[in-house]
Design an enzyme around this catalytic site. Structure first.
Site, PDB file in Angstrom:
ATOM      1  N   HIS A 124       1.687  68.831 -42.796  1.00  0.00           N
ATOM      2  CA  HIS A 124       0.530  68.679 -43.775  1.00  0.00           C
ATOM      3  C   HIS A 124      -0.038  70.528 -43.608  1.00  0.00           C
ATOM      4  O   HIS A 124      -1.042  70.852 -43.556  1.00  0.00           O
ATOM      5  CB  HIS A 124      -0.875  67.913 -43.070  1.00  0.00           C
ATOM      6  CG  HIS A 124      -0.219  66.393 -43.279  1.00  0.00           C
ATOM      7  ND1 HIS A 124      -0.834  65.670 -44.467  1.00  0.00           N
ATOM      8  CD2 HIS A 124       0.373  65.554 -42.539  1.00  0.00           C
ATOM      9  CE1 HIS A 124      -0.405  64.645 -44.442  1.00  0.00           C
ATOM     10  NE2 HIS A 124       0.114  64.457 -43.312  1.00  0.00           N
ATOM     11  N   GLU A 135       2.530  62.893 -39.397  1.00  0.00           N
ATOM     12  CA  GLU A 135       3.493  62.670 -40.469  1.00  0.00           C
ATOM     13  C   GLU A 135       4.180  64.061 -40.848  1.00  0.00           C
ATOM     14  O   GLU A 135       4.132  64.615 -41.750  1.00  0.00           O
ATOM     15  CB  GLU A 135       2.620  62.306 -41.784  1.00  0.00           C
ATOM     16  CG  GLU A 135       1.917  60.839 -41.586  1.00  0.00           C
ATOM     17  CD  GLU A 135       0.950  60.823 -42.851  1.00  0.00           C
ATOM     18  OE1 GLU A 135       0.966  59.387 -43.283  1.00  0.00           O
ATOM     19  OE2 GLU A 135       0.454  61.567 -43.348  1.00  0.00           O
ATOM     20  N   ASP A 176      -5.142  71.234 -44.857  1.00  0.00           N
ATOM     21  CA  ASP A 176      -3.971  70.059 -45.313  1.00  0.00           C
ATOM     22  C   ASP A 176      -3.071  70.561 -46.430  1.00  0.00           C
ATOM     23  O   ASP A 176      -3.199  71.980 -46.701  1.00  0.00           O
ATOM     24  CB  ASP A 176      -4.552  68.833 -45.742  1.00  0.00           C
ATOM     25  CG  ASP A 176      -3.573  67.525 -45.354  1.00  0.00           C
ATOM     26  OD1 ASP A 176      -2.550  67.544 -45.670  1.00  0.00           O
ATOM     27  OD2 ASP A 176      -4.317  66.936 -44.689  1.00  0.00           O
TER      28      ASP A 176
HETATM   29  C1  ACM Z   1      -3.069  59.986 -41.041  1.00  0.00           C
HETATM   30  O1  ACM Z   1      -3.623  58.994 -41.648  1.00  0.00           O
HETATM   31  N1  ACM Z   1      -2.067  60.560 -41.504  1.00  0.00           N
HETATM   32  C2  ACM Z   1      -3.487  60.468 -39.530  1.00  0.00           C
END
Ligand code: ACM
Ligand code: ZN
Length: 545
Positions: free
Chosen positions: A280, A344, A203
């Site tokens: 991410h 995201e 991440d």
């Molecule tokens: C997430 O909670 N962004 C998958």
């Protein structure tokens, strides 16, 4: 005479040790198994399990050895020694055998005063039966170490899971957890008959898996210089923000990854690696700046909210990197699934990137978001050609998606329902019912968290099939608990967030069609005594109400 005595003495001594030294652990006769078995018929009387009770294994598959290991783990905890293995069945034995009419994870556990039978479709089912056996014992048996016997109430338990995928996701990127802690997580999963471990390995805040071809990922990407203290204010980082000024890092070597995958396999748990792409990914960009649209040198992220800095989709070098990484990952994880994240992912960097704009023109795209669809489709084809199935968060649905990709629905269940309508398989993990980073209650003394609260009762009430026609339900592979760890820095806290909500989710996945909350609470009270015996930390709220 002397030689006879000499031969008898060790046996007599063993008998003395068995019958005279340790306690006999009595059963209260209560049968309280979580998740709820399909059918329980209580019988008359007790079986007395002793150190002398032999184990008879009539299963051909080599993984039956893992069932024996699980059995012996309990035997050692109760008696201080493993069971003797007998060549053939006899009175007062425990027999583990195959019943080809049962599904692989299904089992029938028959306890009579003189015999115990575990029949299962495959070793996986026998392993699940051993977890049930652990719950039939009085919790005092665990850790007794030298018990002379432990009573188990007689019963016939016929059991099988409702859903084939029962997962737990652990985020080791925001906070790193050691191999030993990951194994303890797998132990907790096994007790609850969970069968998929989703390992969130990368991440913005850390890259945690060794990749031979890209050593900077762990040299640079596995350490952040410092970490934000307290709640993330959501992008507004100013002088009021405090940092701990302490580096946080850690990663798993290839050997450690293999060790965890093997440890999970022995518990009939599949491990799914997640490599986040294209968002991410700041830890990767900090390691190799050419992965980003601007080539700037970033630092591994120290704060938590969504980051605009993502992988460039315009450059072929990005795809070379991702394919190399996934090739090494695919080699380490024998399971069929590889999770590529996909959630995201802001498009702002792409909008002003010449390479990304060039890709859009070349591919006839009208919206920057289509760059993500393009990337997902390419990676999906790449994985499919290597015999792997792509999983992504429900954002991967925005655009064309191959029917073979699996969607993990987290922004509610709507994405999952839409995916099923497309013909895709789905794992339901909506934040409303499955985000175990949310607080256990609304009490002010809960540890720091975000997202509101998610009490045990709401997890238990989760309906993964809601909004779907009966014929669409086979597309729901299962359910998953997600434990993000922005605000969870140590393993006792991990346990506190998991338990007892995992018991509730295990009941959704295993016993979907036979849940009753008051009955669950009764069984959970007993499960909590087992948690105590195992030394697990757990939230107590449901027991205090
Ligand atoms: C997430 O909670 N962004 C998958
Ligand atoms: Zn770009």
């Amino acid at each position: 005479m002397y030689s006879v005595m000499k031969n008898l003495l060790p046996a007599a001594a063993a008998l003395f040790a068995v019958s005279c030294c340790g306690p006999m652990i009595a059963s209260d006769g209560e049968i309280a198994v979580v998740p709820r078995p399909e059918r329980v018929e209580a019988g008359e009387g007790r079986f007395v399990w002793t150190p002398a009770t032999p184990l008879v294994v009539e299963m051909k598959d080599s993984t039956a050895a893992w069932v024996v290991d699980a059995w012996n783990e309990t035997a050692v905890s109760v008696f201080g020694r493993p069971a003797d293995i007998a060549g053939e069945d006899r009175e007062h034995a425990v027999r583990i055998a195959e019943d080809a009419t049962l599904a692989p994870e299904a089992y029938r556990l028959t306890v009579t005063p003189t015999h115990v039978d575990i029949e299962a479709g495959a070793p996986a089912g026998a392993f699940r039966a051993v977890q049930t056996w652990r719950q039939l014992l009085a919790p005092e048996a665990f850790g007794a170490g030298n018990a002379s016997g432990a009573e188990v109430p007689c019963a016939v338990i016929c059991d099988a899971p409702c859903l084939g995928y029962r997962g737990v996701m652990l985020d080791v990127a925001r906070h790193f957890f050691t191999v030993d802690e990951v194994k303890r997580t797998l132990d907790i999963m096994a007790l609850h008959k969970m069968n998929v471990f989703h390992w969130h390995l990368t991440d913005d805040q850390g890259w945690r898996i060794e990749i031979r071809k890209y050593p900077e990922l762990t040299r640079t990407g596995s350490v952040r210089r410092r970490t934000l203290v307290g709640h993330d204010p959501g992008g507004e980082y100013d002088e009021t923000c405090r940092y701990d000024e302490t580096p946080h890092g850690g990663f798993y070597t290839r050997e450690e990854i293999r060790d965890v995958v093997d440890y999970a396999a022995r518990r009939f748990i599949t491990v799914i690696p997640e490599i986040e792409f294209p968002g991410h990914s700041v830890a990767a960009l900090a390691s190799y700046p050419w992965l980003g649209c601007t080539g700037e040198q970033y630092e591994v992220r120290q704060t938590w909210d969504i980051d605009d800095r993502v992988c460039c989709i315009g450059r072929e070098t990005t795809f070379g990197f991702v394919e190399d990484v996934l090739s090494e990952v695919a080699e380490l994880f024998p399971g069929q699934y590889v999770h590529i994240g996909g959630d995201e992912c802001p498009t702002v960097m792409w909008e002003s990137c010449p390479a990304c704009r060039g890709r859009m023109r070349a591919e006839g795209m009208t919206r920057p978001r289509q760059l993500q669809n393009y990337a997902t489709a390419r990676i999906e084809r790449f994985l499919r050609a290597r015999g792997k199935r792509l999983i992504g968060w429900d954002e991967i649905l925005d655009g064309e998606l191959s029917a073979t990709a699996v969607v993990m629905s987290w922004r509610g269940t709507e994405g999952g329902i839409r995916a099923v309508q497309h013909g895709n398989d789905v794992i339901m993990a909506p934040s409303s019912h499955c985000y175990f980073d949310y607080a256990q209650s609304q009490r002010p003394d809960e540890p720091l968290s975000w997202g509101g609260d998610l009490p045990v009762a709401r997890v238990h009430a989760f309906e993964p099939f809601e909004g779907l026609a009966p014929e669409q339900r086979p597309h729901i592979l299962g359910v998953q608990a997600n434990l993000w760890t922005e605000y969870i820095a140590d393993f006792p806290h991990v346990q506190y967030m998991l338990l007892p909500r995992l018991a509730a989710l295990s009941e959704v996945g295993w016993a979907l069609d036979r849940r009753e909350y008051p009955d669950f609470l009764r069984r959970l009270r007993r499960m909590a005594r087992l948690y105590d015996a195992c030394g697990y930390r757990y939230a107590q709220h449901v027991f205090e109400e």
